[in-house]
Design a protein around this motif. Structure first.
Motif, PDB file in Angstrom:
ATOM      1  N   ILE A 144       0.854  -1.177   0.000  1.00 23.90           N
ATOM      2  CA  ILE A 144       0.000   0.000   0.000  1.00 23.90           C
ATOM      3  C   ILE A 144       0.899   1.239   0.000  1.00 23.90           C
ATOM      4  N   LEU A 145       0.918   1.930  -1.113  1.00 25.37           N
ATOM      5  CA  LEU A 145       1.768   3.099  -1.286  1.00 25.37           C
ATOM      6  C   LEU A 145       0.927   4.366  -1.261  1.00 25.37           C
ATOM      7  N   VAL A 146       1.172   5.210  -0.269  1.00 25.38           N
ATOM      8  CA  VAL A 146       0.525   6.516  -0.179  1.00 25.38           C
ATOM      9  C   VAL A 146       1.549   7.544  -0.643  1.00 25.38           C
ATOM     10  N   THR A 147       1.189   8.348  -1.636  1.00 21.02           N
ATOM     11  CA  THR A 147       2.172   9.197  -2.282  1.00 21.02           C
ATOM     12  C   THR A 147       1.542  10.436  -2.896  1.00 21.02           C
ATOM     13  N   TYR A 148       2.374  11.437  -3.131  1.00 16.85           N
ATOM     14  CA  TYR A 148       1.933  12.582  -3.925  1.00 16.85           C
ATOM     15  C   TYR A 148       2.132  12.307  -5.412  1.00 16.85           C
ATOM     16  N   GLY A 149       2.761  11.165  -5.743  1.00 17.65           N
ATOM     17  CA  GLY A 149       3.133  10.852  -7.117  1.00 17.65           C
ATOM     18  C   GLY A 149       1.954  10.440  -7.982  1.00 17.65           C
ATOM     19  N   ALA A 150       1.648  11.249  -8.957  1.00 18.85           N
ATOM     20  CA  ALA A 150       0.560  10.956  -9.888  1.00 18.85           C
ATOM     21  C   ALA A 150       0.911   9.745 -10.753  1.00 18.85           C
ATOM     22  N   PRO A 151      -0.100   9.115 -11.355  1.00  8.86           N
ATOM     23  CA  PRO A 151       0.158   7.939 -12.208  1.00  8.86           C
ATOM     24  C   PRO A 151       1.211   8.181 -13.282  1.00  8.86           C
ATOM     25  N   THR A 152       1.273   9.391 -13.806  1.00  8.12           N
ATOM     26  CA  THR A 152       2.279   9.722 -14.812  1.00  8.12           C
ATOM     27  C   THR A 152       3.680   9.397 -14.312  1.00  8.12           C
ATOM     28  N   TYR A 153       3.903   9.579 -12.991  1.00  4.32           N
ATOM     29  CA  TYR A 153       5.222   9.406 -12.422  1.00  4.32           C
ATOM     30  C   TYR A 153       5.411   8.081 -11.687  1.00  4.32           C
ATOM     31  N   ARG A 154       4.331   7.395 -11.355  1.00  8.42           N
ATOM     32  CA  ARG A 154       4.488   6.214 -10.506  1.00  8.42           C
ATOM     33  C   ARG A 154       4.151   4.881 -11.195  1.00  8.42           C
ATOM     34  N   LEU A 210     -12.930   4.281  -0.799  1.00  3.26           N
ATOM     35  CA  LEU A 210     -13.008   2.830  -0.949  1.00  3.26           C
ATOM     36  C   LEU A 210     -13.305   2.381  -2.379  1.00  3.26           C
ATOM     37  N   LYS A 211     -13.531   3.325  -3.262  1.00  2.00           N
ATOM     38  CA  LYS A 211     -13.842   2.987  -4.653  1.00  2.00           C
ATOM     39  C   LYS A 211     -12.608   3.206  -5.525  1.00  2.00           C
ATOM     40  N   PRO A 212     -12.019   2.138  -6.075  1.00  2.00           N
ATOM     41  CA  PRO A 212     -10.850   2.308  -6.936  1.00  2.00           C
ATOM     42  C   PRO A 212     -11.167   3.188  -8.150  1.00  2.00           C
ATOM     43  N   VAL A 213     -10.179   3.969  -8.536  1.00  2.00           N
ATOM     44  CA  VAL A 213     -10.323   4.808  -9.727  1.00  2.00           C
ATOM     45  C   VAL A 213      -9.994   3.964 -10.951  1.00  2.00           C
ATOM     46  N   PRO A 214     -10.906   3.840 -11.896  1.00  2.00           N
ATOM     47  CA  PRO A 214     -10.628   3.006 -13.074  1.00  2.00           C
ATOM     48  C   PRO A 214      -9.554   3.640 -13.961  1.00  2.00           C
ATOM     49  N   PHE A 215      -8.665   2.799 -14.453  1.00  2.00           N
ATOM     50  CA  PHE A 215      -7.659   3.302 -15.376  1.00  2.00           C
ATOM     51  C   PHE A 215      -7.174   2.161 -16.256  1.00  2.00           C
ATOM     52  N   ASP A 216      -6.588   2.537 -17.381  1.00  2.00           N
ATOM     53  CA  ASP A 216      -5.964   1.560 -18.264  1.00  2.00           C
ATOM     54  C   ASP A 216      -4.532   2.016 -18.505  1.00  2.00           C
ATOM     55  N   ASN A 217      -3.926   1.561 -19.557  1.00  2.00           N
ATOM     56  CA  ASN A 217      -2.538   1.917 -19.810  1.00  2.00           C
ATOM     57  C   ASN A 217      -2.354   3.366 -20.261  1.00  2.00           C
ATOM     58  N   ASP A 218      -3.444   4.049 -20.549  1.00  2.00           N
ATOM     59  CA  ASP A 218      -3.378   5.432 -20.977  1.00  2.00           C
ATOM     60  C   ASP A 218      -3.670   6.338 -19.779  1.00  2.00           C
ATOM     61  N   VAL A 219      -2.616   6.902 -19.181  1.00  2.00           N
ATOM     62  CA  VAL A 219      -2.806   7.717 -17.979  1.00  2.00           C
ATOM     63  C   VAL A 219      -3.525   9.020 -18.299  1.00  2.00           C
ATOM     64  N   ARG A 220      -3.648   9.361 -19.582  1.00  2.00           N
ATOM     65  CA  ARG A 220      -4.376  10.576 -19.933  1.00  2.00           C
ATOM     66  C   ARG A 220      -5.838  10.483 -19.525  1.00  2.00           C
ATOM     67  N   GLU A 241      11.997 -10.112 -17.135  1.00  2.00           N
ATOM     68  CA  GLU A 241      12.506  -9.197 -18.143  1.00  2.00           C
ATOM     69  C   GLU A 241      12.701  -7.823 -17.532  1.00  2.00           C
ATOM     70  N   LYS A 242      13.856  -7.228 -17.762  1.00  2.00           N
ATOM     71  CA  LYS A 242      14.175  -5.929 -17.207  1.00  2.00           C
ATOM     72  C   LYS A 242      14.000  -4.842 -18.271  1.00  2.00           C
ATOM     73  N   HIS A 243      13.380  -3.761 -17.856  1.00  2.00           N
ATOM     74  CA  HIS A 243      13.156  -2.642 -18.765  1.00  2.00           C
ATOM     75  C   HIS A 243      13.754  -1.386 -18.139  1.00  2.00           C
ATOM     76  N   GLU A 244      13.893  -0.376 -18.950  1.00  2.00           N
ATOM     77  CA  GLU A 244      14.313   0.932 -18.433  1.00  2.00           C
ATOM     78  C   GLU A 244      13.243   1.470 -17.504  1.00  2.00           C
ATOM     79  N   VAL A 245      13.644   1.947 -16.329  1.00  2.00           N
ATOM     80  CA  VAL A 245      12.698   2.477 -15.382  1.00  2.00           C
ATOM     81  C   VAL A 245      12.321   3.897 -15.791  1.00  2.00           C
ATOM     82  N   ALA A 246      11.037   4.139 -15.958  1.00  2.00           N
ATOM     83  CA  ALA A 246      10.586   5.463 -16.373  1.00  2.00           C
ATOM     84  C   ALA A 246      10.009   6.191 -15.176  1.00  2.00           C
ATOM     85  N   VAL A 247      10.838   6.957 -14.492  1.00  2.00           N
ATOM     86  CA  VAL A 247      10.378   7.770 -13.368  1.00  2.00           C
ATOM     87  C   VAL A 247      10.814   9.191 -13.615  1.00  2.00           C
ATOM     88  N   GLU A 248      10.376  10.079 -12.726  1.00  2.00           N
ATOM     89  CA  GLU A 248      10.685  11.486 -12.938  1.00  2.00           C
ATOM     90  C   GLU A 248      12.171  11.733 -12.906  1.00  2.00           C
TER      91      GLU A 248
END
Length: 241
Positions: free
Chosen positions: A153-163, A196-206, A234-241
């Motif tokens: 459970i991660l509580v953060t200021y980090g928006a989906p774009t960054y996390r 308590l209601k999850p926010v729906p999202f897909d791979n498009d953070v827009r 499989e290892k990928h490049e980490v895309a963070v801020e």
């Protein structure tokens, strides 16, 4: 959504030792237990063994014990705060405090916790040197110590774009909840967001940006479930801020 910035050396142990040497009272990053209790109750049973990473001098774990949680282990990189918390809660056996670096929790056996709670620790690592490497090492350790189907459970200021891209390197099953930044125990008006209601999202953070609006005054709560069948080597490049 706004670009994240870091204004302190939050990723450095010396910063925290100095801070806790000069800080007397408890401090809770982002949210106190009363505001997140319904969500914690939803995902973590009271008999489950729980790990709080980067605990600091927070009263959050004390709130969990007051709410009936039986086994809460707390770790922090600062020896100053761990010694203080050990003394403070020496008569509360449900709470344990251990000095530990979240990037190396080898003291704990694999699959030893049902849940891992994080309020700002990943954020702190992302503010330090070698942020990508350190964040990845932490998340791999969190994965390792979690039991199968356990939750991070991660509580953060980090928006989906960054996390999301970072979290998806380790976890494939992720839910997102949001909560207003300022939640009062005496609040009478209904909150803008249903915790308590999850926010729906897909791979498009827009899609999320459209739903939540620009620079929303909220904290993000990511619920990441360990499912080894979906783990990839499989290892990928980490895309963070």
């Amino acid at each position: 959504m706004a670009t994240e910035t870091c204004t302190q050396a939050y990723g450095e142990p010396s910063y925290w030792d100095n801070r806790y040497s000069n800080e007397s009272g408890p401090f809770d990053w982002y949210q106190k237990y009363h505001s997140l209790a319904p969500l914690v109750n939803l995902y973590v049973s009271r008999h489950h063994r729980t790990l709080a990473v980067g605990c600091g001098n927070s009263a959050f774990s004390e709130g969990m014990v007051d709410d009936g949680y039986e086994d809460v282990v707390n770790v922090d990189i600062s020896s100053v705060v761990i010694e203080a918390m050990q003394k403070k809660y020496c008569n509360l056996p449900q709470l344990k405090y251990v000095k530990m670096d979240v990037r190396d929790m080898s003291t704990f056996e694999t699959c030893s916790f049902h849940a891992v709670l994080d309020k700002g620790t990943l954020d702190s690592l992302l503010c330090g040197n070698n942020s990508r490497e350190n964040a990845t090492r932490m998340l791999e350790e969190v994965w390792r110590v979690l039991k199968e189907n356990g939750v991070y459970i991660l509580v953060t200021y980090g928006a989906p774009t960054y996390r999301l891209s970072l979290l998806k390197r380790t976890f494939s099953l992720i839910k997102l909840h949001v909560i207003d930044k300022f939640v009062s125990e005496k609040r009478t008006d209904p909150p803008k967001w249903d915790l308590l209601k999850p926010v729906p999202f897909d791979n498009d953070v827009r899609t999320l940006e459209t739903m939540l609006g620009q620079n929303p005054d909220i904290h993000y709560v990511y619920i990441c479930t360990k499912d080894s069948s979906l783990k990839t080597d499989e290892k990928h490049e980490v895309a963070v801020e």
